[in-house]
Design an enzyme around this catalytic site. Structure first.
Site, mmCIF file in Angstrom:
data_model
loop_
_atom_site.group_PDB
_atom_site.id
_atom_site.type_symbol
_atom_site.label_atom_id
_atom_site.label_comp_id
_atom_site.label_asym_id
_atom_site.label_seq_id
_atom_site.Cartn_x
_atom_site.Cartn_y
_atom_site.Cartn_z
ATOM 1 N N LEU A 298 0.847 -1.253 -0.173
ATOM 2 C CA LEU A 298 -0.076 -0.029 -0.083
ATOM 3 C C LEU A 298 0.978 1.182 0.008
ATOM 4 O O LEU A 298 1.726 1.500 1.080
ATOM 5 C CB LEU A 298 -0.998 0.047 1.370
ATOM 6 C CG LEU A 298 -1.937 -1.157 1.184
ATOM 7 C CD1 LEU A 298 -2.770 -1.149 2.514
ATOM 8 C CD2 LEU A 298 -3.070 -0.799 0.216
ATOM 9 N N GLU A 299 0.714 2.085 -1.260
ATOM 10 C CA GLU A 299 1.693 3.414 -1.237
ATOM 11 C C GLU A 299 0.964 4.464 -1.068
ATOM 12 O O GLU A 299 1.477 5.587 -1.394
ATOM 13 C CB GLU A 299 2.470 3.118 -2.803
ATOM 14 C CG GLU A 299 3.098 1.863 -2.827
ATOM 15 C CD GLU A 299 3.658 1.867 -4.074
ATOM 16 O OE1 GLU A 299 3.788 2.749 -4.933
ATOM 17 O OE2 GLU A 299 4.330 0.825 -4.484
ATOM 18 N N ASN A 300 -0.163 4.377 -0.525
ATOM 19 C CA ASN A 300 -1.018 5.680 -0.343
ATOM 20 C C ASN A 300 -1.520 5.847 1.159
ATOM 21 O O ASN A 300 -2.378 6.586 1.418
ATOM 22 C CB ASN A 300 -2.428 5.548 -1.169
ATOM 23 C CG ASN A 300 -1.978 5.393 -2.803
ATOM 24 O OD1 ASN A 300 -1.460 6.591 -3.078
ATOM 25 N ND2 ASN A 300 -2.232 4.365 -3.159
#
Length: 333
Positions: free
Chosen positions: A159-161
């Site tokens: 998860l990059e957000n």
């Protein structure tokens, strides 16, 4: 609870590997405590590769095409639904599978070869929100349902957000309880996410340390970052890899839970690609104290888990040069 056949098989295989894994984790002459023996059938030194369920210009593959050097294959990616925390997954027709059954058969075949296949959650565009108890349960329930449907061994968190460490850890523990002792959990944070133990991603990794297989931080698409010695290092160097890995190793993760995540080719990322020889030097520096650049780690960590590539498809586009080199090096540690 009755485990799926693939998990029962992998749990049985794990028993035979515990002595080897425990020996690899030991650090002679160090006050560092040896990590607990892993319940997973993942090798003590393992290579992770992301398999693309989409066509972005890299070579399109089926799972059967993924080279034997990869011990953990992360299927990228699961999608979010309109229900907070809930996951879904469907095959992109672009990858060439004629049916879900054909895909499931390829997963089972990889597992029969001793590999783990996990479902990756997130990616650059993935937005899965787990920020309360209800969404944590929705995440665990839907992830387990997908594991049962396709035969996945576990999941990967990419998860990059942003994520909420409290509820993501809750969701992952719920999922692990459902899956049983064969559960494989991997993570792929960005460099900024692992600069401090106060960061939500690092807090999540530490909160699930009891069920965590490996964190393969992405040493690419990053600006310069601080190393564990307080100095600034630029990406694309052996020092960048070793000095940032040191933060995780000193911050509470077991060596067996730390891996080096890099692009498999210069086309696989916007920046940060390094030649496979640099990855191998970094592995040697961290595990043996050789091959280092200007940064010299304060100790060595022989039990370091290994390395990760984005992606098996980009590796294939470059003739599998990355896995041929780094894969062989990891397995020889």
């Amino acid at each position: 609870m009755s485990l799926p056949p693939s998990l029962r098989r992998r749990a049985a295989l794990a028993v035979a590997s515990l002595a080897t894994a425990a020996a690899a984790f030991a650090l002679p002459g160090s006050a560092q405590a040896a990590p607990a023996a892993s319940p997973h059938a993942v090798p003590a030194h393992a290579v992770t590769g992301y398999w693309q369920d989409f066509d972005n210009g890299a070579k399109v593959q089926k799972l059967a095409d993924v080279p034997d050097q990869y011990d953990i294959i992360a299927v990228a990616f699961a999608s979010a639904t309109s229900t907070p925390g809930q996951l879904s997954f469907s095959l992109d027709p672009a990858v060439g599978y004629s049916s879900d059954d054909q895909f499931k058969a390829d997963i089972a075949a990889k597992q029969a070869e001793g590999k783990s296949v996990v479902l990756s959650v997130g990616g650059q565009n993935g937005t899965v929100s787990v920020d309360d108890a209800a969404s944590a349960s929705a995440f665990a329930d839907s992830a387990y349902s997908l594991m049962q449907k396709y035969g996945f061994d576990g999941i990967d968190i990419d998860l990059e957000n942003g994520l909420n460490s409290t509820y993501m850890a809750q969701a992952l523990h719920q999922l692990a309880d459902k899956a049983g002792s064969g559960f494989v959990l991997t993570m792929a944070p960005q460099t900024i996410d692992m600069q401090s133990t106060s960061a939500e991603y690092f807090k999540t990794a530490l909160a699930v340390k009891d069920i965590l297989t490996v964190v393969n931080m992405q040493y690419y698409n990053s600006g310069s970052m601080l190393g564990c010695d307080g100095n600034v290092y630029a990406q694309g160097t052996v020092d960048f890899i070793t000095a940032l890995a040191c933060i995780q190793l000193q911050g509470g993760l077991d060596p067996s839970q730390v891996g080096i995540g890099v692009p498999a080719s210069s086309s696989a990322a916007g920046s940060g690609y390094v030649d496979p020889s640099v990855v191998n030097d970094a592995l040697d520096c961290l595990t043996k104290g050789t091959g280092c650049g200007s940064f010299k780690p304060p100790t060595t960590w022989p039990g370091l888990r290994g390395a990760m590539a984005w992606s098996t498809n980009w590796d294939a586009s470059a003739g599998n040069a990355w896995s041929d080199s780094v894969g062989a090096h990891v397995h020889a540690l």
